[in-house]
Design a protein around this motif. Structure first.
Motif, PDB file in Angstrom:
ATOM      1  N   THR A 333       0.822  -1.216   0.000  1.00 26.42           N
ATOM      2  CA  THR A 333       0.000   0.000   0.000  1.00 26.42           C
ATOM      3  C   THR A 333       0.848   1.255   0.000  1.00 26.42           C
ATOM      4  OG1 THR A 333      -1.736  -1.174   1.196  1.00 26.42           O
ATOM      5  CG2 THR A 333      -1.832   1.231   1.219  1.00 26.42           C
ATOM      6  N   PRO A 469      -9.673  -2.935  -2.336  1.00 23.68           N
ATOM      7  CA  PRO A 469      -8.632  -1.964  -2.704  1.00 23.68           C
ATOM      8  C   PRO A 469      -7.633  -1.812  -1.555  1.00 23.68           C
ATOM      9  CG  PRO A 469     -10.799  -1.119  -3.274  1.00 23.68           C
ATOM     10  CD  PRO A 469     -11.035  -2.361  -2.491  1.00 23.68           C
ATOM     11  N   ARG A 470      -6.368  -1.563  -1.893  1.00 27.50           N
ATOM     12  CA  ARG A 470      -5.303  -1.638  -0.899  1.00 27.50           C
ATOM     13  C   ARG A 470      -5.447  -0.622   0.237  1.00 27.50           C
ATOM     14  NH1 ARG A 470       0.130  -1.590  -4.428  1.00 27.50           N
ATOM     15  NH2 ARG A 470      -0.945   0.231  -5.274  1.00 27.50           N
TER      16      ARG A 470
END
Length: 507
Positions: A333, A469-470
């Motif tokens: 991330t 989603p990260r």
């Protein structure tokens, strides 16, 4: 916990947290624009050179000897001022000479740091960057010494805030380089001494504001300065041992392209809790213990040591467990974009996992070493550091053919545990002032249980959020894990929010 200690820990820790956040922003941009290539490796080695000598002379050996001696003189303001001025002048002269020698001998220093660079573009780049950046040691060493004066007087804000300037100036330099089309590596190299000027200016201004004035003059070898040198010498040798450990790691990593950068990025992540907790505790605890010993207050010294240990482990144990579980999502991330690839993420996360296993040991060192330094005993930690150095070298070079660059990270972690164990064993002869009290005995197994349960929950979150989603997934894991840990600490550990609130109000 004693009120003054709590407030000191929080003041230093808060600014250190902000420093780490701005440092992450800096590293995210560097990873995106530089990746893990030759420029990145060369820059990190060049930056490590002044930082190595800074820790060796100023933040390490010099302040280790200076702060306890200075703290004991604060009852006589005139004597304390004279001692501080003499120490400043001596440090200025020594680091000025060191800076000149280092800039001349830069090719040799780079070879000692990263012999694996020899014969490729990284070596010449590191030498060029190193010569530009090395004057940083003069500036930051003086800043560290003035910070020691401020800390001993219970003033932590400016000293703790100074590193934030470094990251902000690096961010500004990279942004300007992108806009103007400049070479980012070279721009960062020139920005480094500018950050030293900014940090020195901040703490110098704060010291002057509170009546402490410093200006370079010829040094004087007074009896007190001779004593300072005698006390500092074993710490200088111990600092040399620590730096040899770092040199061993870099020598191993320099033989694998990109490994210097992977270790640096993983180091930045585990340094977040270490910097916030370990450094905050050490900065506040050393002058506190020195004053207690000078006053003959064994009970107060015991309370300070035990509450510092409890505070440090309360925050460090869950951080170590959490980092070990979510290392790869964190690295992905924060760094995986632009020139930083998925392979870079895997290698950096592997190193981060190994470093996380040693995080409690690093913090325990920060807590245990002031027990010796406050007694002006720098010889014993030096002896222990030599033992840990041997462990580090044997593991790093012995396992390098087997696990590659990860041998450097594993050696660092194992050496940290060896050092912490020695410091604890040696402290047992110091009497009642360093005995573990009943509250700490009750707290330790509870903190371990809370951390392990939180880690189990984090593992479930990581698996369940794998397709998310990260950024949102990492945010849920970090904040969800933290919330769960504090809830468990209140339920299982018996902690109450009112304890901290009351301590702050009494401050």
């Amino acid at each position: 916990m004693r009120t003054g200690l709590v407030r000191g820990f929080l003041a230093v820790g808060s600014w250190t947290f902000l420093s780490r956040l701005t440092g992450f922003a800096r590293d995210i941009l560097m990873a995106r624009w530089l990746g893990s290539g030759a420029v990145s490796d060369a820059f990190f080695v060049a930056l490590a050179l002044p930082n190595m000598f800074r820790r060796f002379f100023a933040e390490g050996a010099f302040n280790t000897a200076f702060v306890p001696m200075f703290s004991k003189k604060l009852g006589d303001r005139e004597e304390a001022e004279g001692f501080a001025r003499d120490a400043f002048n001596g440090l200025f002269f020594c680091t000025l000479v060191l800076t000149a020698i280092g800039m001349i001998a830069m090719p040799g220093l780079v070879w000692l740091m990263a012999a694996g660079f020899q014969g490729d573009a990284r070596f010449d780049l590191a030498v060029e960057y190193g010569r530009i950046m090395f004057p940083y040691i003069l500036l930051i060493s003086l800043a560290a010494m003035i910070s020691g004066v401020l800390n001993a007087n219970g003033r932590f804000t400016a000293a703790a805030a100074a590193p934030v300037l470094l990251n902000l100036l690096f961010l500004a330099a990279m942004a300007l380089a992108r806009v103007m089309g400049w070479d980012i590596g070279l721009t960062l190299a020139w920005a480094t001494p500018l950050t030293g000027i900014a940090q020195l200016g901040l703490v110098w201004w704060d010291a002057r504001r509170h009546g402490w004035r410093f200006a370079p003059r010829l040094p004087r070898l007074t009896p007190e300065m001779r004593r300072l040198v005698r006390v500092a010498m074993p710490a200088i040798l111990a600092g040399g041992v620590v730096q040899i450990n770092l040199l061993v790691g870099r020598q191993v990593a320099s033989r694998y392209e990109g490994a210097i950068s992977w270790l640096n990025y993983s180091d930045r992540l585990y340094q977040l809790p270490l910097g916030i907790v370990g450094a905050a505790v050490a900065v506040v605890l050393l002058p506190e213990l020195a004053r207690r010993l000078e006053a003959g207050d064994a009970a107060g010294g015991q309370s300070a040591f035990n509450r510092a240990t409890e505070f440090g482990l309360f925050l460090t144990l869950p951080a170590a467990f959490a980092i070990a579980v979510i290392a790869e999502p964190m690295v992905s991330t924060l760094y995986e974009r632009g020139a930083f690839t998925a392979f870079d993420t895997q290698q950096t996360a592997a190193a981060l996992l190994v470093y996380a296993l040693g995080l409690p040991a690093f913090v325990l060192q920060k807590i245990l070493q002031p027990l010796y330094f406050a007694r002006e005993d720098t010889r014993t930690p030096f002896r222990y550091a030599v033992h840990s150095m041997i462990v580090n070298a044997v593991v790093a070079f012995g396992l390098m053919p087997v696990i590659g660059f990860l041998a450097a990270a594993l050696a660092t972690t194992l050496a940290a545990w060896v050092m912490a164990a020695q410091l604890w064993w040696g402290s047992r002869r110091m009497g009642e002032a360093v005995r573990v009290d009943p509250r700490l005995r009750r707290a330790l197994p509870r903190l371990l249980a809370c951390s392990a349960l939180m880690a189990l929950a984090l593992w479930g979150m990581r698996e369940g959020l794998a397709d998310w989603p990260r950024i949102p997934a990492l945010a849920i894991m970090v904040f969800g894990g933290a919330a769960l840990y504090f809830a468990l600490a209140f339920v299982i550990g018996g902690y109450r929010p009112s304890e901290l609130k009351a301590a702050l109000k009494r401050g």
